[in-house]
Design an enzyme around this catalytic site. Structure first.
Site, mmCIF file in Angstrom:
data_model
loop_
_atom_site.group_PDB
_atom_site.id
_atom_site.type_symbol
_atom_site.label_atom_id
_atom_site.label_comp_id
_atom_site.label_asym_id
_atom_site.label_seq_id
_atom_site.Cartn_x
_atom_site.Cartn_y
_atom_site.Cartn_z
ATOM 1 N N VAL A 16 0.839 -1.199 0.000
ATOM 2 C CA VAL A 16 0.000 0.000 0.000
ATOM 3 C C VAL A 16 0.881 1.260 0.000
ATOM 4 O O VAL A 16 0.581 2.242 -0.687
ATOM 5 C CB VAL A 16 -0.977 -0.016 1.199
ATOM 6 C CG1 VAL A 16 -1.796 1.258 1.256
ATOM 7 C CG2 VAL A 16 -1.891 -1.245 1.123
ATOM 8 N N CYS A 149 -10.418 -3.607 2.536
ATOM 9 C CA CYS A 149 -10.469 -3.535 1.064
ATOM 10 C C CYS A 149 -11.643 -4.301 0.462
ATOM 11 O O CYS A 149 -12.068 -3.986 -0.660
ATOM 12 C CB CYS A 149 -9.155 -4.017 0.470
ATOM 13 S SG CYS A 149 -8.550 -5.537 1.182
ATOM 14 N N GLY A 180 -3.907 -8.193 -1.782
ATOM 15 C CA GLY A 180 -4.588 -7.790 -0.547
ATOM 16 C C GLY A 180 -3.882 -8.296 0.695
ATOM 17 O O GLY A 180 -4.137 -7.812 1.802
ATOM 18 N N GLU A 202 -11.157 -11.444 8.302
ATOM 19 C CA GLU A 202 -11.751 -10.646 7.228
ATOM 20 C C GLU A 202 -13.287 -10.608 7.330
ATOM 21 O O GLU A 202 -13.913 -9.566 7.127
ATOM 22 C CB GLU A 202 -11.327 -11.231 5.874
ATOM 23 C CG GLU A 202 -11.512 -10.300 4.706
ATOM 24 C CD GLU A 202 -10.384 -9.294 4.547
ATOM 25 O OE1 GLU A 202 -9.581 -9.118 5.480
ATOM 26 O OE2 GLU A 202 -10.317 -8.664 3.478
ATOM 27 N N LYS A 205 -14.633 -8.308 10.002
ATOM 28 C CA LYS A 205 -14.368 -6.904 9.626
ATOM 29 C C LYS A 205 -15.406 -6.437 8.613
ATOM 30 O O LYS A 205 -15.983 -5.354 8.744
ATOM 31 C CB LYS A 205 -12.980 -6.771 8.978
ATOM 32 C CG LYS A 205 -11.831 -6.735 9.950
ATOM 33 C CD LYS A 205 -10.542 -6.488 9.161
ATOM 34 C CE LYS A 205 -9.352 -7.055 9.873
ATOM 35 N NZ LYS A 205 -8.159 -7.135 9.035
ATOM 36 N N HIS A 242 -10.669 -7.155 -6.027
ATOM 37 C CA HIS A 242 -11.540 -8.048 -5.253
ATOM 38 C C HIS A 242 -12.914 -8.109 -5.937
ATOM 39 O O HIS A 242 -13.555 -7.070 -6.156
ATOM 40 C CB HIS A 242 -11.728 -7.522 -3.826
ATOM 41 C CG HIS A 242 -10.495 -7.598 -2.974
ATOM 42 N ND1 HIS A 242 -9.335 -8.229 -3.363
ATOM 43 C CD2 HIS A 242 -10.254 -7.125 -1.711
ATOM 44 C CE1 HIS A 242 -8.435 -8.131 -2.393
ATOM 45 N NE2 HIS A 242 -8.963 -7.467 -1.382
ATOM 46 N N THR A 328 -5.900 -2.265 -3.887
ATOM 47 C CA THR A 328 -4.845 -1.385 -3.350
ATOM 48 C C THR A 328 -5.066 0.085 -3.721
ATOM 49 O O THR A 328 -4.431 0.962 -3.155
ATOM 50 C CB THR A 328 -3.421 -1.816 -3.810
ATOM 51 O OG1 THR A 328 -3.336 -1.733 -5.233
ATOM 52 C CG2 THR A 328 -3.096 -3.215 -3.335
HETATM 53 N N1 LIG Z 1 -2.828 -4.719 0.463
HETATM 54 C C1 LIG Z 1 -4.091 -4.293 0.409
HETATM 55 O O1 LIG Z 1 -4.821 -4.464 -0.601
HETATM 56 C C2 LIG Z 1 -4.708 -3.581 1.594
HETATM 57 C C3 LIG Z 1 -5.970 -3.048 1.429
HETATM 58 C C4 LIG Z 1 -6.575 -2.370 2.503
HETATM 59 C C5 LIG Z 1 -5.894 -2.236 3.678
HETATM 60 N N2 LIG Z 1 -4.654 -2.786 3.826
HETATM 61 C C6 LIG Z 1 -3.998 -2.582 5.101
HETATM 62 O O2 LIG Z 1 -2.926 -1.653 4.903
HETATM 63 C C7 LIG Z 1 -1.844 -1.955 5.801
HETATM 64 C C8 LIG Z 1 -0.581 -2.179 4.987
HETATM 65 O O3 LIG Z 1 -0.788 -3.300 4.125
HETATM 66 P P1 LIG Z 1 0.277 -3.771 3.053
HETATM 67 O O4 LIG Z 1 -0.452 -4.765 2.231
HETATM 68 O O5 LIG Z 1 0.928 -2.609 2.403
HETATM 69 O O6 LIG Z 1 1.373 -4.505 4.013
HETATM 70 P P2 LIG Z 1 2.908 -4.796 3.733
HETATM 71 O O7 LIG Z 1 3.172 -4.916 2.268
HETATM 72 O O8 LIG Z 1 3.251 -5.947 4.605
HETATM 73 O O9 LIG Z 1 3.667 -3.470 4.282
HETATM 74 C C9 LIG Z 1 3.759 -3.166 5.653
HETATM 75 C C10 LIG Z 1 4.516 -1.857 5.872
HETATM 76 O O10 LIG Z 1 4.579 -1.609 7.289
HETATM 77 C C11 LIG Z 1 5.938 -1.385 7.667
HETATM 78 N N3 LIG Z 1 6.154 -1.844 9.048
HETATM 79 C C12 LIG Z 1 5.951 -3.075 9.549
HETATM 80 N N4 LIG Z 1 6.265 -3.101 10.876
HETATM 81 C C13 LIG Z 1 6.653 -1.853 11.202
HETATM 82 C C14 LIG Z 1 7.096 -1.236 12.387
HETATM 83 N N5 LIG Z 1 7.191 -1.915 13.536
HETATM 84 N N6 LIG Z 1 7.434 0.067 12.364
HETATM 85 C C15 LIG Z 1 7.333 0.781 11.202
HETATM 86 N N7 LIG Z 1 6.931 0.256 10.033
HETATM 87 C C16 LIG Z 1 6.595 -1.047 10.030
HETATM 88 C C17 LIG Z 1 6.748 -2.191 6.666
HETATM 89 O O11 LIG Z 1 8.083 -1.712 6.646
HETATM 90 P P3 LIG Z 1 9.344 -2.663 6.239
HETATM 91 O O12 LIG Z 1 9.315 -2.826 4.740
HETATM 92 O O13 LIG Z 1 10.502 -1.876 6.724
HETATM 93 O O14 LIG Z 1 9.155 -3.977 6.955
HETATM 94 C C18 LIG Z 1 5.969 -1.884 5.382
HETATM 95 O O15 LIG Z 1 6.322 -0.603 4.915
HETATM 96 C C19 LIG Z 1 -2.300 -3.191 6.598
HETATM 97 O O16 LIG Z 1 -2.850 -2.774 7.815
HETATM 98 C C20 LIG Z 1 -3.345 -3.819 5.697
HETATM 99 O O17 LIG Z 1 -4.268 -4.607 6.406
HETATM 100 C C21 LIG Z 1 -4.039 -3.430 2.816
#
Ligand SMILES: NC(=O)c1ccc[n+]([C@@H]2O[C@H](COP(=O)([O-])OP(=O)(O)OC[C@H]3O[C@@H](n4cnc5c(N)ncnc54)[C@H](OP(=O)(O)O)[C@@H]3O)[C@@H](O)[C@H]2O)c1
Length: 350
Positions: A16, A149, A180, A202, A205, A242, A328
Site C-alpha cells: 500500500v 479492502c 490484498g 476478514e 471486519k 476483489h 490497493t
Molecule cells: N494490500 C491491500 O490491498 C490492503 C488493502 C486495505 C488495507 N490494507 C492494510 O494496509 C496496511 C498495509 O498493508 P500492506 O499490504 O501494504 O502490508 P505490507 O506490504 O506488509 O507493508 C507493511 C509496511 O509496514 C511497515 N512496518 C511493519 N512493521 C513496522 C514497524 N514496527 N514500524 C514501522 N513500520 C513497520 C513495513 O516496513 P518494512 O518494509 O521496513 O518492513 C511496510 O512498509 C495493513 O494494515 C493492511 O491490512 C491493505
C-alpha cells in the site's frame, strides 16, 4: 517544495505504501516530504529499502530519499499510514498525540467509537467525530480510517440502494486478490491453481464495518445501520481486484431499472467538491453479461470506481449482483488519499 501540502507515508515500503507513492506523484495538492518504515528499512535510501512492484517507474527523487525511523519528530502534519495492524496499534496513536493528522489503512482503530471510518462518497459527514476525538482535543492530531479492502466495494454498491430502498440483509462471497495480503503475502505454492477459503479476521471486519459505514451520525457517535451481513471471504489467484458475489434483501420493493439508475447516478460530496482523486462516477453498472472482471475492469475511474454487473433476481433474497473494486487503490491508498483530500477541503488540516 512547491506550495503543495507536505505529506508523509508511514509504511512506505509495503504494497500500500508503494501505491501511495505512485498515486502521489504529480498530485495537485500533496507532495511527499517524508517516508518511514520499520527498523529494517530506516536510514536506507528508498531503493535500498524495498523492491518497487509497479510497472510505472519509481520517481528518481523518491528512489534517492532516505527512509526515516517511524517516529513523529520531524514528520509532517498529514501522514498516510500503511502499517500492518500490530505496528499501527502502537505507532498511529503516537503520531496523533504528536499533532499529526493520521489517515490510516489499518484495521486497528476502525471500530473505535471516536474514530471516523470514512468513504467520502458514503459517509463523509462522519468526519464530525473528529471534533470530540481525544487526540484532537489534546494535540490537534487525529486518526481517520478507511475500510477493509473488501468492505469498500460492497459498501459502495450498497450505499445508493440503502439510501433509496433500505438494505435489510446481505449475503456476500468474496474472491480476493493476492495483493490484498501485502508483499510477499501468500506463498505462490499455496495460491497457484488454488482457492483458499479463509482470510484471517476478514469476515467479521466486513460485517462490522458495513454497519458502521452505512450508519448515521448522531451527535458524537455513529448509530450502526440496522442490517445483517453474512460474509464468506476467499483468497484467489488474481493479482489485483476483489470480486464479490452479493445477494440483498431490501426493505422496499425495487425494480431492476431503479437499482441500476441508483448506482449510475450516485454522486456525493467528493464529486461536488471535485476532489482530485474522486472518480466522476463512483459506481458504474456494466450490463455486459460476463462483466465485471478484474483483468478488464479494475482500472475504471482510475481504479477508484466500484464496477457492478450481473443484476438479477435472487431466489433467497430480492436481488443478486457482482461488484469489483481495486483493492490497493479504491480499497487502500486511493481511499486514504481521497479522505486526505476531503480533510483538506473541509479545513481539518489547518
Ligand atoms: N494490500 C491491500 O490491498 C490492503 C488493502 C486495505 C488495507 N490494507 C492494510 O494496509 C496496511 C498495509 O498493508 P500492506 O499490504 O501494504 O502490508 P505490507 O506490504 O506488509 O507493508 C507493511 C509496511 O509496514 C511497515 N512496518 C511493519 N512493521 C513496522 C514497524 N514496527 N514500524 C514501522 N513500520 C513497520 C513495513 O516496513 P518494512 O518494509 O521496513 O518492513 C511496510 O512498509 C495493513 O494494515 C493492511 O491490512 C491493505
Amino acid at each position: 517544495m512547491s506550495g503543495k501540502t507536505p505529506v508523509g507515508i508511514l509504511g512506505a515500503t509495503g504494497t500500500v505504501g508503494q501505491r501511495f507513492i505512485q498515486l502521489l506523484e504529480n498530485h495537485p495538492w500533496f507532495e511527499i516530504a517524508w517516508m518511514a518504515a520499520s527498523d529494517r528499512s530506516a536510514h536506507k535510501t528508498y531503493t535500498e529499502a524495498c523492491k518497487w512492484r509497479w510497472s510505472s517507474p519509481l520517481p528518481a527523487h523518491i528512489a534517492a530519499m532516505k527512509v526515516s525511523p517511524a517516529v513523529a519528530e520531524g514528520a509532517p502534519r498529514l501522514i498516510f499510514a500503511a502499517l500492518d495492524s500490530a505496528a499501527a496499534t502502537e505507532l498511529e496513536p503516537r503520531f496523533a498525540a504528536a499533532g499529526c493528522a493520521v489517515v490510516s489503512n489499518s484495521s486497528s482503530f476502525r471500530m473505535q467509537e471516536d474514530v471516523p471510518l470514512v468513504i467520502p462518497e458514503v459517509n463523509g459527514d462522519h468526519l464530525e467525530l473528529l471534533k470530540t476525538q481525544k487526540w484532537h482535543k489534546d494535540s490537534g492530531g487525529f486518526i481517520v480510517t478507511n475500510p477493509n479492502c473488501s468492505a469498500i466495494g460492497l459498501v459502495m454498491a450498497l450505499a445508493p440502494l440503502h439510501r433509496r430502498f433500505g438494505v435489510e440483509k446481505v449475503f456476500v462471497a468474496t474472491m480476493q486478490a493476492v495483493s490484498g495480503a501485502g508483499y510477499p503475502g501468500v506463498a505462490s505454492l499455496d495460491i497457484l491453481g488454488n482457492v483458499i477459503p479463509y482470510i484471517a479476521n476478514e469476515e467479521p471486519k466486513m460485517e462490522a464495518e458495513t454497519s458502521k459505514l452505512l450508519g448515521s451520525l448522531n451527535g458524537n457517535s455513529i448509530i450502526p445501520a440496522d442490517l445483517k451481513v453474512s460474509a464468506h471471504c476467499n483468497r484467489v489467484a488474481v493479482e489485483d481486484g476483489h470480486t464479490e458475489s452479493v445477494s440483498i434483501k431490501l426493505r422496499r420493493a425495487a425494480q431492476a431499472d431503479e437499482i441500476i439508475s441508483s448506482w449510475n447516478e450516485f454522486r456525493c460530496i467528493a464529486q461536488k467538491l471535485n476532489l482530485p482523486s474522486a472518480p466522476k462516477q463512483p459506481v458504474i453498472y456494466d450490463p455486459t453479461p460476463d462483466r465485471p472482471q478484474p483483468r478488464l475492469d479494475i482500472h475504471r475511474g482510475g481504479g477508484m470506481s466500484a464496477v457492478v454487473g450481473r443484476l438479477r433476481p435472487c431466489n433467497l433474497f430480492d436481488w443478486k449482483f457482482t461488484v469489483l473494486s481495486h483493492n490497493t487503490i479504491r480499497g487502500a491508498a486511493g481511499a486514504a488519499l481521497l479522505n486526505g483530500e476531503l480533510l483538506k477541503a473541509q479545513g481539518y488540516l489547518t
